[in-house]
Enzyme design. Structure first.
Site, PDB file in Angstrom:
ATOM      1  N   GLU A 172      54.735  14.700  42.153  1.00  0.00           N
ATOM      2  CA  GLU A 172      56.014  15.101  41.585  1.00  0.00           C
ATOM      3  C   GLU A 172      56.486  13.991  40.635  1.00  0.00           C
ATOM      4  OE1 GLU A 172      58.978  15.654  44.638  1.00  0.00           O
ATOM      5  OE2 GLU A 172      59.945  17.260  43.519  1.00  0.00           O
ATOM      6  N   GLU A 198      63.972  22.172  52.562  1.00  0.00           N
ATOM      7  CA  GLU A 198      63.808  22.344  51.109  1.00  0.00           C
ATOM      8  C   GLU A 198      63.181  21.056  50.610  1.00  0.00           C
ATOM      9  OE1 GLU A 198      64.387  25.005  49.424  1.00  0.00           O
ATOM     10  OE2 GLU A 198      65.776  26.180  50.635  1.00  0.00           O
ATOM     11  N   LYS A 219      74.934  14.250  56.377  1.00  0.00           N
ATOM     12  CA  LYS A 219      74.646  12.883  55.937  1.00  0.00           C
ATOM     13  C   LYS A 219      74.125  12.939  54.504  1.00  0.00           C
ATOM     14  CE  LYS A 219      71.204  10.584  55.545  1.00  0.00           C
ATOM     15  NZ  LYS A 219      71.517   9.938  54.245  1.00  0.00           N
ATOM     16  N   CYS A 279      63.818  19.359  41.994  1.00  0.00           N
ATOM     17  CA  CYS A 279      62.639  19.866  42.697  1.00  0.00           C
ATOM     18  C   CYS A 279      62.049  21.039  41.935  1.00  0.00           C
ATOM     19  CB  CYS A 279      63.020  20.277  44.100  1.00  0.00           C
ATOM     20  SG  CYS A 279      64.417  21.385  44.112  1.00  0.00           S
TER      21      CYS A 279
HETATM   22  P1  NAP Z   1      64.345  11.559  50.384  1.00  0.00           P
HETATM   23  O1  NAP Z   1      64.017  10.154  50.191  1.00  0.00           O
HETATM   24  O2  NAP Z   1      63.492  12.399  51.243  1.00  0.00           O
HETATM   25  O3  NAP Z   1      65.846  11.593  50.906  1.00  0.00           O
HETATM   26  C1  NAP Z   1      66.511  12.790  51.207  1.00  0.00           C
HETATM   27  C2  NAP Z   1      67.519  12.520  52.305  1.00  0.00           C
HETATM   28  O4  NAP Z   1      66.846  12.131  53.493  1.00  0.00           O
HETATM   29  C3  NAP Z   1      68.499  11.397  51.983  1.00  0.00           C
HETATM   30  O5  NAP Z   1      69.752  11.717  52.518  1.00  0.00           O
HETATM   31  C4  NAP Z   1      67.883  10.228  52.714  1.00  0.00           C
HETATM   32  O6  NAP Z   1      68.769   9.224  53.046  1.00  0.00           O
HETATM   33  C5  NAP Z   1      67.392  10.918  53.963  1.00  0.00           C
HETATM   34  N1  NAP Z   1      66.375  10.176  54.678  1.00  0.00           N
HETATM   35  C6  NAP Z   1      65.428   9.343  54.173  1.00  0.00           C
HETATM   36  N2  NAP Z   1      64.676   8.849  55.181  1.00  0.00           N
HETATM   37  C7  NAP Z   1      65.162   9.382  56.326  1.00  0.00           C
HETATM   38  C8  NAP Z   1      64.813   9.249  57.705  1.00  0.00           C
HETATM   39  N3  NAP Z   1      63.808   8.490  58.108  1.00  0.00           N
HETATM   40  N4  NAP Z   1      65.528   9.922  58.624  1.00  0.00           N
HETATM   41  C9  NAP Z   1      66.554  10.704  58.236  1.00  0.00           C
HETATM   42  N5  NAP Z   1      66.937  10.861  56.963  1.00  0.00           N
HETATM   43  C10 NAP Z   1      66.240  10.214  56.018  1.00  0.00           C
HETATM   44  O7  NAP Z   1      64.410  12.341  49.014  1.00  0.00           O
HETATM   45  P2  NAP Z   1      65.143  11.851  47.706  1.00  0.00           P
HETATM   46  O8  NAP Z   1      64.304  10.848  47.054  1.00  0.00           O
HETATM   47  O9  NAP Z   1      66.543  11.505  48.007  1.00  0.00           O
HETATM   48  O10 NAP Z   1      65.201  13.230  46.899  1.00  0.00           O
HETATM   49  C11 NAP Z   1      64.191  13.669  46.062  1.00  0.00           C
HETATM   50  C12 NAP Z   1      63.319  14.714  46.749  1.00  0.00           C
HETATM   51  O11 NAP Z   1      64.091  15.834  47.154  1.00  0.00           O
HETATM   52  C13 NAP Z   1      62.282  15.271  45.817  1.00  0.00           C
HETATM   53  O12 NAP Z   1      61.037  15.338  46.453  1.00  0.00           O
HETATM   54  C14 NAP Z   1      62.784  16.669  45.511  1.00  0.00           C
HETATM   55  O13 NAP Z   1      61.792  17.580  45.138  1.00  0.00           O
HETATM   56  C15 NAP Z   1      63.458  17.042  46.772  1.00  0.00           C
HETATM   57  N6  NAP Z   1      64.419  18.110  46.556  1.00  0.00           N
HETATM   58  C16 NAP Z   1      64.111  19.353  47.007  1.00  0.00           C
HETATM   59  C17 NAP Z   1      64.976  20.389  46.797  1.00  0.00           C
HETATM   60  C18 NAP Z   1      64.618  21.764  47.274  1.00  0.00           C
HETATM   61  O14 NAP Z   1      65.499  22.573  47.388  1.00  0.00           O
HETATM   62  N7  NAP Z   1      63.363  22.063  47.566  1.00  0.00           N
HETATM   63  C19 NAP Z   1      66.187  20.180  46.152  1.00  0.00           C
HETATM   64  C20 NAP Z   1      66.489  18.900  45.703  1.00  0.00           C
HETATM   65  C21 NAP Z   1      65.589  17.866  45.927  1.00  0.00           C
HETATM   66  P3  NAP Z   1      68.837   7.857  52.194  1.00  0.00           P
HETATM   67  O15 NAP Z   1      69.595   8.209  51.017  1.00  0.00           O
HETATM   68  O16 NAP Z   1      69.528   6.926  53.095  1.00  0.00           O
HETATM   69  O17 NAP Z   1      67.429   7.455  51.864  1.00  0.00           O
END
Ligand code: NAP
Ligand code: MG
Length: 488
Positions: A392, A261, A185, A295
């Site tokens: 962040e 991650e 997804k 990240c």
């Molecule tokens: P996010 O809001 O946590 O979303 C990530 C994914 O989770 C999206 O596909 C999102 O779908 C989904 N999601 C959100 N709420 C959910 C729920 N209740 N149940 C199931 N899935 C759900 O993060 P983001 O804002 O997209 O990405 C930024 C974050 O990712 C930052 O904190 C960054 O540091 C982290 N990141 C970490 C790494 C690593 O390798 N450590 C790499 C890249 C990014 P929707 O799009 O529908 O909201």
């Protein structure tokens, strides 16, 4: 340079629908949701809005495809990945354009991401044939202990918008190499890149059901029934710590294998003995790659007081000279942030620091629309307690703080719940080793502003996550160990 016609052609090449059991089909509800270009706010595409029923269908398909895929010769699995690697490389221009249109980052950043993403397929095409077990004579000599490795089973992948393809290939590559099947997804903000990737794997000969893609505007509700479904064996998530934490709890229902991650808050340490030119170059890379939406982005710069002024001044000069604009335009180095909320959060953090007395060396404000642009920013003398030192930032903002001693630098670096990566600039080898050993992170860049490499284990400690992606370790996340006791 791409024309408006090129943009339309690239978007038209993105397959339509959900990809379930080898079929491209509309969502059960028939609904769709829009995808916007963050540099204009214009809708560039409508994609199918999957629901819980679609997600369950996808898991059913993955589950049915599992046994045949697990017993497909490893070389064949690897060769499908190898063909997909080549297709990603061959189609970089078209894929980069789609990525820039849905996510905003400059085209060169999209091209780099696709090169990086493709390398996971090449790496794991090679790892597919290197899965091995063990054979031991029992200590009492009376039996033999065999261990074998088998695929974990059906996996659910949830990926973020900041690296729309690479965060997919980093999971899909090792899973397919190991013999697992997948439901993925992608983020609602950037579904197009993942749909294109699925088409590439389909064209590379991936059997029906091995990879399924469900796009949705309501990820929580759509994925809800899967966590406790006995057909699911693993959850791998990349995204925010907040969402990761809640999915970690949900994974307990099915006692799922997990990989997480999560967020980062990377410290970038510069000692007075460092090569300052190299440190400034590394800082630009660690801060501005992906417009700061990574990240691994350097979140805060801790610089030894003797060189802090000079470092800040030179970093500010470099960031001020960067060209901001729509990612599709030639020479643009800084695109828009992905959406209004992301930009507003960045602005809020900058205002908080400035309110406490930080000095704006360049930037410090949003650029008025259309699009969610923010000026590349360097803040000097940022007071402790400023929110952007502990939260962040996820944008083009570099806060600089000074330190006096090595101990103080390491303490400041570790003063966070996160532990993904840290960057260290010093030319003293003994100091480098001491500092690296003291850092509470999964990765360290030593005199380097970029750590990501498909041949290396990527991942964090503390609230930055669990598990590693890439490297020799990457495939382990998709293998179970079976032990066989053999009587002689
Ligand atoms: P996010 O809001 O946590 O979303 C990530 C994914 O989770 C999206 O596909 C999102 O779908 C989904 N999601 C959100 N709420 C959910 C729920 N209740 N149940 C199931 N899935 C759900 O993060 P983001 O804002 O997209 O990405 C930024 C974050 O990712 C930052 O904190 C960054 O540091 C982290 N990141 C970490 C790494 C690593 O390798 N450590 C790499 C890249 C990014 P929707 O799009 O529908 O909201
Ligand atoms: Mg989000």
């Amino acid at each position: 340079m791409f024309t408006a016609k090129d943009e339309r052609t690239a978007l038209e090449a993105v397959p339509e629908g959900l990809f379930i059991d080898g079929q491209w089909r509309p969502a059960a509800s028939g609904g769709t949701f829009p995808v916007e270009d963050p540099s204009t706010g214009q809708v560039v595409a409508e994609v199918s809005d999957g629901s819980a029923q679609d997600a369950q269908d996808a898991l059913g398909a993955a589950h049915r495809a599992g046994p045949a895929w697990a017993s497909t010769p490893p070389r064949e699995r690897g060769e499908i990945l190898r063909r997909a690697y080549q297709a990603l490389v061959d189609r970089t221009e078209e894929l980069a354009l789609v990525m820039t249109l849905e996510m905003g980052k400059p085209l060169d950043h999209s091209r780099s991401e696709i090169a990086y993403a493709a390398e996971f397929f090449r790496w794991f095409s090679e790892e597919a044939v290197r899965v091995r077990g063990d054979w031991l004579v029992a200590p009492d000599g009376r039996g033999r202990l065999l261990t074998m490795r088998q695929p974990v089973g059906s996996c659910l992948f949830v990926t973020p918008w900041n690296f729309p393809i690479a965060m997919g290939t980093r999971k899909i590559g090792p899973a397919l190499a190991a013999g697992c099947t997948v439901v993925i997804k992608p983020a609602a903000l950037t579904p197009l890149s993942m749909l294109s990737l699925a088409r590439i794997l389909e064209d590379a000969g991936l059997p029906a059901g091995v990879l399924n893609v469900v796009t949705t505007s309501s990820s929580g509700r759509t994925l809800e029934p899967l966590y406790g479904d006995g057909r699911l064996r693993k959850l791998s998530f990349t995204g925010s710590t907040e969402v990761g934490r809640s999915l970690y709890a949900r994974a307990a229902e099915g006692v799922l294998r997990i990989s997480m991650e999560l967020g980062g808050n990377a410290p970038f340490l510069v000692f007075a003995d460092a090569d300052l030119d190299a440190a400034v170059d590394g800082a630009v890379q660690a801060k501005m790659r992906n417009v700061g939406e990574a990240c691994t982005a350097a979140n805060r710069f801790h610089v030894e007081s003797e060189v802090a002024g000079e470092f800040s001044r030179r970093l500010a000069e470099r960031l001020e000279a960067m060209k901001v604009g729509r990612g599709t335009e030639a020479g643009v180095e800084v695109g828009p942030l992905v959406d209004e909320a992301t930009r507003d959060k960045v602005d809020e953090l900058v205002r908080d620091a400035v309110g406490r007395g930080a000095e704006v060396l360049t930037g410090g404000e949003a650029i008025s629309g259309p699009g969610h642009f923010y000026r590349p920013t360097v803040l000097g003398s940022v007071p402790g307690g400023s929110r952007l030192l502990s939260e962040e930032v996820f944008g083009p903002v570099a806060p600089v703080v000074s330190f006096e001693t090595e101990e103080e630098a390491v303490r400041a670096a570790n003063d966070t719940e996160f532990g993904l990566v840290a960057y260290v600039y010093t030319s003293d080898l003994k100091r480098a080793i001491r500092v690296i050993e003291g850092l509470e992170t999964g990765m360290v860049g030593l005199n380097r502003g970029l750590v990501s490499n498909p041949a290396a284990p990527f991942g964090g400690v503390k609230s930055s996550g669990i598990g590693r992606e890439g490297g020799r370790e990457g495939i382990e996340e998709y293998l179970e160990t079976k032990y066989v006791a053999i009587d002689l």
